[in-house]
Every structure is written in C-alpha cells, then in structure tokens.
Design a protein around this motif. Sequence first.
Motif, PDB file in Angstrom:
ATOM      1  N   HIS A 148      41.496  39.890  80.274  1.00  0.00           N
ATOM      2  CA  HIS A 148      41.478  38.304  79.826  1.00  0.00           C
ATOM      3  C   HIS A 148      40.251  37.744  80.290  1.00  0.00           C
ATOM      4  O   HIS A 148      39.626  36.937  79.786  1.00  0.00           O
ATOM      5  N   PHE A 149      39.703  37.981  81.622  1.00  0.00           N
ATOM      6  CA  PHE A 149      38.443  37.375  82.294  1.00  0.00           C
ATOM      7  C   PHE A 149      37.331  37.724  81.397  1.00  0.00           C
ATOM      8  O   PHE A 149      36.470  37.078  81.071  1.00  0.00           O
ATOM      9  N   ARG A 150      37.273  39.145  81.005  1.00  0.00           N
ATOM     10  CA  ARG A 150      36.270  39.536  80.017  1.00  0.00           C
ATOM     11  C   ARG A 150      36.052  38.735  78.734  1.00  0.00           C
ATOM     12  O   ARG A 150      35.161  38.498  78.038  1.00  0.00           O
ATOM     13  N   GLU A 151      37.385  38.463  78.132  1.00  0.00           N
ATOM     14  CA  GLU A 151      37.415  38.170  76.955  1.00  0.00           C
ATOM     15  C   GLU A 151      36.882  36.587  76.915  1.00  0.00           C
ATOM     16  O   GLU A 151      36.255  35.893  76.333  1.00  0.00           O
ATOM     17  N   LEU A 152      37.379  35.898  77.933  1.00  0.00           N
ATOM     18  CA  LEU A 152      36.878  34.446  78.056  1.00  0.00           C
ATOM     19  C   LEU A 152      35.334  34.316  78.554  1.00  0.00           C
ATOM     20  O   LEU A 152      34.786  33.504  78.158  1.00  0.00           O
ATOM     21  N   ARG A 153      34.816  35.336  79.340  1.00  0.00           N
ATOM     22  CA  ARG A 153      33.321  35.364  79.508  1.00  0.00           C
ATOM     23  C   ARG A 153      32.767  35.690  78.331  1.00  0.00           C
ATOM     24  O   ARG A 153      31.561  35.172  78.221  1.00  0.00           O
ATOM     25  N   ALA A 154      33.043  36.408  77.446  1.00  0.00           N
ATOM     26  CA  ALA A 154      32.613  36.640  76.084  1.00  0.00           C
ATOM     27  C   ALA A 154      32.551  35.260  75.210  1.00  0.00           C
ATOM     28  O   ALA A 154      31.433  35.099  74.442  1.00  0.00           O
ATOM     29  N   LEU A 155      33.429  34.380  75.715  1.00  0.00           N
ATOM     30  CA  LEU A 155      33.334  32.940  74.931  1.00  0.00           C
ATOM     31  C   LEU A 155      32.438  32.104  75.497  1.00  0.00           C
ATOM     32  O   LEU A 155      32.495  30.816  75.258  1.00  0.00           O
ATOM     33  N   GLY A 156      31.770  32.393  76.864  1.00  0.00           N
ATOM     34  CA  GLY A 156      30.900  31.555  77.709  1.00  0.00           C
ATOM     35  C   GLY A 156      31.704  30.979  78.845  1.00  0.00           C
ATOM     36  O   GLY A 156      31.034  30.060  79.475  1.00  0.00           O
ATOM     37  N   ILE A 157      33.133  31.494  78.907  1.00  0.00           N
ATOM     38  CA  ILE A 157      33.849  30.695  80.102  1.00  0.00           C
ATOM     39  C   ILE A 157      33.808  31.657  81.093  1.00  0.00           C
ATOM     40  O   ILE A 157      34.357  32.948  81.053  1.00  0.00           O
ATOM     41  N   THR A 158      33.511  31.183  82.376  1.00  0.00           N
ATOM     42  CA  THR A 158      33.844  31.887  83.571  1.00  0.00           C
ATOM     43  C   THR A 158      35.037  31.428  84.481  1.00  0.00           C
ATOM     44  O   THR A 158      34.642  30.181  84.905  1.00  0.00           O
ATOM     45  N   VAL A 159      36.064  32.021  84.458  1.00  0.00           N
ATOM     46  CA  VAL A 159      36.944  31.441  85.531  1.00  0.00           C
ATOM     47  C   VAL A 159      36.493  31.702  86.841  1.00  0.00           C
ATOM     48  O   VAL A 159      36.098  32.646  87.410  1.00  0.00           O
ATOM     49  N   ARG A 160      36.661  30.730  87.787  1.00  0.00           N
ATOM     50  CA  ARG A 160      36.196  30.648  89.043  1.00  0.00           C
ATOM     51  C   ARG A 160      37.211  31.310  90.237  1.00  0.00           C
ATOM     52  O   ARG A 160      36.182  31.758  91.125  1.00  0.00           O
ATOM     53  N   LYS A 161      38.248  31.612  89.731  1.00  0.00           N
ATOM     54  CA  LYS A 161      39.040  32.338  90.725  1.00  0.00           C
ATOM     55  C   LYS A 161      40.022  33.613  90.040  1.00  0.00           C
ATOM     56  O   LYS A 161      40.626  33.238  89.155  1.00  0.00           O
ATOM     57  N   THR A 162      39.830  34.603  90.884  1.00  0.00           N
ATOM     58  CA  THR A 162      40.462  35.650  90.378  1.00  0.00           C
ATOM     59  C   THR A 162      41.938  35.346  90.325  1.00  0.00           C
ATOM     60  O   THR A 162      42.847  35.835  89.402  1.00  0.00           O
ATOM     61  N   ILE A 163      42.509  34.896  91.369  1.00  0.00           N
ATOM     62  CA  ILE A 163      44.132  34.595  91.526  1.00  0.00           C
ATOM     63  C   ILE A 163      44.474  33.867  90.153  1.00  0.00           C
ATOM     64  O   ILE A 163      45.389  34.113  89.739  1.00  0.00           O
ATOM     65  N   ASP A 164      43.663  32.946  89.681  1.00  0.00           N
ATOM     66  CA  ASP A 164      44.062  32.153  88.527  1.00  0.00           C
ATOM     67  C   ASP A 164      44.011  32.905  87.451  1.00  0.00           C
ATOM     68  O   ASP A 164      45.041  32.886  86.528  1.00  0.00           O
ATOM     69  N   THR A 165      43.269  33.977  87.177  1.00  0.00           N
ATOM     70  CA  THR A 165      43.213  34.684  86.116  1.00  0.00           C
ATOM     71  C   THR A 165      44.446  35.757  86.434  1.00  0.00           C
ATOM     72  O   THR A 165      45.204  36.023  85.154  1.00  0.00           O
ATOM     73  N   LEU A 189      53.150  25.258  85.149  1.00  0.00           N
ATOM     74  CA  LEU A 189      52.781  24.000  85.553  1.00  0.00           C
ATOM     75  C   LEU A 189      51.620  23.826  86.444  1.00  0.00           C
ATOM     76  O   LEU A 189      51.889  24.647  87.454  1.00  0.00           O
ATOM     77  N   TYR A 190      50.686  23.325  86.152  1.00  0.00           N
ATOM     78  CA  TYR A 190      49.371  23.265  86.822  1.00  0.00           C
ATOM     79  C   TYR A 190      48.557  21.978  86.674  1.00  0.00           C
ATOM     80  O   TYR A 190      48.915  21.338  85.839  1.00  0.00           O
ATOM     81  N   SER A 191      47.747  21.854  87.741  1.00  0.00           N
ATOM     82  CA  SER A 191      46.647  20.829  87.419  1.00  0.00           C
ATOM     83  C   SER A 191      45.286  21.305  87.717  1.00  0.00           C
ATOM     84  O   SER A 191      44.525  20.426  88.091  1.00  0.00           O
ATOM     85  N   ASP A 192      45.104  22.432  87.713  1.00  0.00           N
ATOM     86  CA  ASP A 192      43.674  23.304  88.001  1.00  0.00           C
ATOM     87  C   ASP A 192      43.208  23.688  86.446  1.00  0.00           C
ATOM     88  O   ASP A 192      43.746  24.284  85.819  1.00  0.00           O
ATOM     89  N   ARG A 193      42.014  22.724  86.458  1.00  0.00           N
ATOM     90  CA  ARG A 193      41.280  23.094  85.056  1.00  0.00           C
ATOM     91  C   ARG A 193      40.952  24.516  84.732  1.00  0.00           C
ATOM     92  O   ARG A 193      40.795  24.743  83.579  1.00  0.00           O
ATOM     93  N   ASP A 194      40.859  25.501  85.648  1.00  0.00           N
ATOM     94  CA  ASP A 194      40.750  26.932  85.528  1.00  0.00           C
ATOM     95  C   ASP A 194      41.803  27.534  84.324  1.00  0.00           C
ATOM     96  O   ASP A 194      41.333  28.598  83.790  1.00  0.00           O
ATOM     97  N   PHE A 195      42.778  27.019  84.225  1.00  0.00           N
ATOM     98  CA  PHE A 195      43.892  27.327  83.385  1.00  0.00           C
ATOM     99  C   PHE A 195      43.593  26.950  81.816  1.00  0.00           C
ATOM    100  O   PHE A 195      44.317  27.697  81.154  1.00  0.00           O
ATOM    101  N   ASP A 196      42.948  26.033  81.642  1.00  0.00           N
ATOM    102  CA  ASP A 196      42.770  25.212  80.332  1.00  0.00           C
ATOM    103  C   ASP A 196      42.292  26.424  79.566  1.00  0.00           C
ATOM    104  O   ASP A 196      42.789  26.446  78.307  1.00  0.00           O
ATOM    105  N   PRO A 197      41.250  27.299  79.812  1.00  0.00           N
ATOM    106  CA  PRO A 197      40.839  28.268  78.738  1.00  0.00           C
ATOM    107  C   PRO A 197      41.873  29.370  78.312  1.00  0.00           C
ATOM    108  O   PRO A 197      41.945  29.774  77.015  1.00  0.00           O
ATOM    109  N   PHE A 198      42.699  29.600  79.438  1.00  0.00           N
ATOM    110  CA  PHE A 198      43.919  30.230  78.902  1.00  0.00           C
ATOM    111  C   PHE A 198      44.833  29.726  78.055  1.00  0.00           C
ATOM    112  O   PHE A 198      45.381  30.401  77.159  1.00  0.00           O
ATOM    113  N   VAL A 199      44.914  28.443  78.177  1.00  0.00           N
ATOM    114  CA  VAL A 199      45.826  27.950  77.083  1.00  0.00           C
ATOM    115  C   VAL A 199      45.048  27.777  75.599  1.00  0.00           C
ATOM    116  O   VAL A 199      45.703  28.065  74.745  1.00  0.00           O
ATOM    117  N   LYS A 200      43.825  27.263  75.683  1.00  0.00           N
ATOM    118  CA  LYS A 200      43.150  27.177  74.365  1.00  0.00           C
ATOM    119  C   LYS A 200      42.941  28.596  73.671  1.00  0.00           C
ATOM    120  O   LYS A 200      42.952  28.645  72.606  1.00  0.00           O
TER     121      LYS A 200
END
Length: 133
Positions: free
Chosen positions: A80-97, A111-122
């Motif tokens: 998942h991290f690599r998929e997002l990075r290929a889209l130009g998105i780098t998740v800041r924390k491994t724990i969030d991934t 249920l979250y309020s941390d923007r690092d999850f938004d790419p996983f939603v999108k």
Amino acid sequence: MILVDSSVWIDYFRGTLNAETDFLDGLLGSEPVAIGDLILTEVLQGFTLDRDFEAARTLLTSLTLVHIGGRDIALAAARHFRELRALGITVRKTIDTLIATRCLASDLALLYSDRDFDPFVKHLGLRPALAET
C-alpha cells in the motif's frame, strides 16, 4: 465495527470537541468500538498522571482489541505504501499505513482525524467512519 485511531482518542481525552470526538462519544456504550494494540500504546503513553492513565486504561481495555500487525499485514502495508508513493503520495508514519491496512484487510471502518489516512480512503478504499453516518 469501527476502529478508532489515536488521533481521535487523544482529542477525546483532552476534551477537544470536534465531529470525530462527538461521533466517538455517541458510539461508546451503544456500538461496538475497537482499538488497535499499537493505538492503545500510542494513547496510553501520552498520560503523565497515574490516575488519568488508569482511567484511560480501564476504558480502552474494555473495547475490542484488534491486532494491527503480523506478516500478512506487514507485507500488504508495504504494498500500500508503494502504491501511494507511485501516485506521488508519501505517508508520513508507518504505523498509519499498518492501521489503514488492517482496516482494509478486516473490513473495519476507521474513525480518524489524521490527514495521513485520506489517501487510503481516496485511492485504496479505506472506509471512513464519519462518511458512514
């Protein structure tokens, strides 16, 4: 079932009022709520006073515990991290991934309020709990 991220728990215990903490407050005692083992650690390590730690520990350990990691989740999280990075998105924390990947693998809303999850939603189909209300 809804897994609640540390970003919401921290706001909740600080008394911060927002859509996420209001939603959580409504869930507690009426709906099944889950906490991840790593989230439990993140939240509890932030308490300074023993009485606050104990009150939070009592509440949090009464919830359904979800084991976040393991080999399959670790491998899927790396993908998942690599998929997002290929889209130009780098998740800041491994724990969030790892948390997002566990939710995806176990069909849990998050249920979250941390923007690092938004790419996983999108991009990956993570279900945000607030969108399901």
